[in-house]
Write a protein that holds these residues in place. Sequence first.
Motif, short mmCIF file in Angstrom:
data_model
loop_
_atom_site.label_atom_id
_atom_site.label_comp_id
_atom_site.label_asym_id
_atom_site.label_seq_id
_atom_site.Cartn_x
_atom_site.Cartn_y
_atom_site.Cartn_z
N ILE A 63 57.65 106.46 65.13
CA ILE A 63 57.89 106.63 63.70
C ILE A 63 57.96 108.12 63.36
O ILE A 63 57.15 108.91 63.82
N LEU A 64 58.91 108.47 62.52
CA LEU A 64 59.03 109.84 62.01
C LEU A 64 58.92 109.81 60.50
O LEU A 64 59.64 109.08 59.81
N ASP A 65 58.04 110.66 59.96
CA ASP A 65 57.89 110.83 58.51
C ASP A 65 58.43 112.20 58.14
O ASP A 65 57.90 113.23 58.57
N ILE A 66 59.49 112.22 57.33
CA ILE A 66 60.16 113.47 56.95
C ILE A 66 59.66 113.92 55.58
O ILE A 66 59.77 113.19 54.60
N GLY A 67 59.11 115.14 55.53
CA GLY A 67 58.56 115.65 54.28
C GLY A 67 57.18 115.07 54.03
O GLY A 67 56.92 114.51 52.97
N THR A 68 56.29 115.24 54.98
CA THR A 68 55.03 114.49 54.98
C THR A 68 54.05 114.90 53.89
O THR A 68 53.22 114.12 53.47
N LEU A 126 66.84 115.16 65.52
CA LEU A 126 65.47 114.75 65.26
C LEU A 126 64.74 114.20 66.48
O LEU A 126 63.53 114.14 66.50
N GLY A 127 65.47 113.74 67.48
CA GLY A 127 64.85 113.01 68.57
C GLY A 127 65.12 111.53 68.40
O GLY A 127 65.92 111.13 67.55
N ALA A 128 64.46 110.70 69.18
CA ALA A 128 64.70 109.26 69.16
C ALA A 128 63.53 108.52 68.51
O ALA A 128 62.37 108.73 68.90
N VAL A 142 58.49 121.28 55.67
CA VAL A 142 58.92 122.66 55.65
C VAL A 142 57.77 123.60 55.31
O VAL A 142 57.78 124.79 55.66
N SER A 143 56.73 123.07 54.65
CA SER A 143 55.63 123.89 54.15
C SER A 143 54.47 123.97 55.13
O SER A 143 53.86 122.95 55.47
N ALA A 144 54.14 125.19 55.56
CA ALA A 144 53.00 125.38 56.45
C ALA A 144 51.70 125.01 55.74
O ALA A 144 50.77 124.47 56.35
N GLU A 145 51.64 125.31 54.43
CA GLU A 145 50.43 125.00 53.67
C GLU A 145 50.20 123.48 53.58
O GLU A 145 49.08 123.00 53.72
N ALA A 146 51.29 122.74 53.35
CA ALA A 146 51.17 121.29 53.29
C ALA A 146 50.77 120.72 54.64
O ALA A 146 49.94 119.81 54.73
N LEU A 147 51.34 121.24 55.71
CA LEU A 147 51.00 120.75 57.05
C LEU A 147 49.53 121.00 57.38
O LEU A 147 48.89 120.18 58.05
N ALA A 148 48.99 122.11 56.92
CA ALA A 148 47.57 122.38 57.15
C ALA A 148 46.71 121.31 56.50
O ALA A 148 45.72 120.84 57.08
N VAL A 149 47.09 120.91 55.28
CA VAL A 149 46.36 119.84 54.59
C VAL A 149 46.52 118.52 55.35
O VAL A 149 45.56 117.78 55.56
N ALA A 150 47.75 118.22 55.76
CA ALA A 150 48.02 116.97 56.48
C ALA A 150 47.22 116.88 57.77
O ALA A 150 46.72 115.81 58.13
N LYS A 151 47.10 117.99 58.47
CA LYS A 151 46.33 117.99 59.72
C LYS A 151 44.86 117.70 59.45
O LYS A 151 44.22 116.96 60.21
N THR A 202 51.62 113.79 65.52
CA THR A 202 52.31 115.01 65.95
C THR A 202 52.93 115.66 64.72
O THR A 202 53.74 115.02 64.03
N PHE A 203 52.54 116.89 64.43
CA PHE A 203 53.05 117.58 63.24
C PHE A 203 54.05 118.67 63.63
O PHE A 203 53.84 119.41 64.59
N LEU A 204 55.14 118.75 62.86
CA LEU A 204 56.19 119.73 63.10
C LEU A 204 56.53 120.46 61.80
O LEU A 204 56.65 119.82 60.76
#
Length: 284
Positions: free
Chosen positions: A118-123, A178-180, A146-155, A166-168
Amino acid sequence: MRINTYKNLFIAALANTYDAMEAESFFYLALENRHQLKRIDVALHPEVEFNYKDLAVWNQLLDDLLLHKPIQYLLGETEFYGLPFEVNSSTLIPRPETEELVKLIIDQYQYNTKPIRILDIGTGSGCIAISLAKNLPNAKVTALDVSAEALAVAKRNAKKNKVEITFLQQDILLAESLGAYDCIVSNPPYVRELEKVEIKPNVLDYEPHLALFVSDDDPLLFYKKIGALAKRSLCPKGWLFLEINQYLGTETGGVLLKSGFKYLELYTDIYGNQRMIRCCVNKE
């Protein structure tokens, strides 16, 4: 001051800004967050009091609410799909219609015994990705933003809810591949500038515009990009799930059909608004 007495003052102070039911809900959310007390605790122990230090904190909360600051940001947390999530001004506050999107995916895959990519775009806060990982044991979930600040919260939220994600960090509009995946989901920005007049101040003034708004000239740019990428990235029987602008359901469906998807379903939310789409290339 007794808590019950302050509760009445709290609700009265917000009367010109919020309705009584909403103000009361704010009070009990803050009471549990700040004091670990629930409604039943106050009912069973009406003698419990706030001290002067408590009152200073609560009065500041009142002042912030009167400025339309979201209660979720003030408390630093919210609940989504039965799970706790940290939120701040770098992330959107998860909404009930997004829970409906998550349920749609869980209902489809809950009896799947094979691994699901599963891929979540714009998490954002990670609410979709984490809820899916928590409720679909066979899911291997990737989430990008796209946001490093949002990804920090998500982690931090993934750690809080004890799931592996897995966060990107990536700008989906600049992505070439995107991958498979077996399932791709996204709640991208979709509110047009012209719709700002409908947005309440607590959203318009405080939630991140990067995650909310698109131009009136090209309001479906994210759907065009995601549709094109998903068409190439989904496995032969893979599905794309999207939250959409309630006013642009037909137009969004048209974009996805043009991208090459053959089977498409449009879903309404609990309020009767067109809010979700799922589509695939090969249904069988």
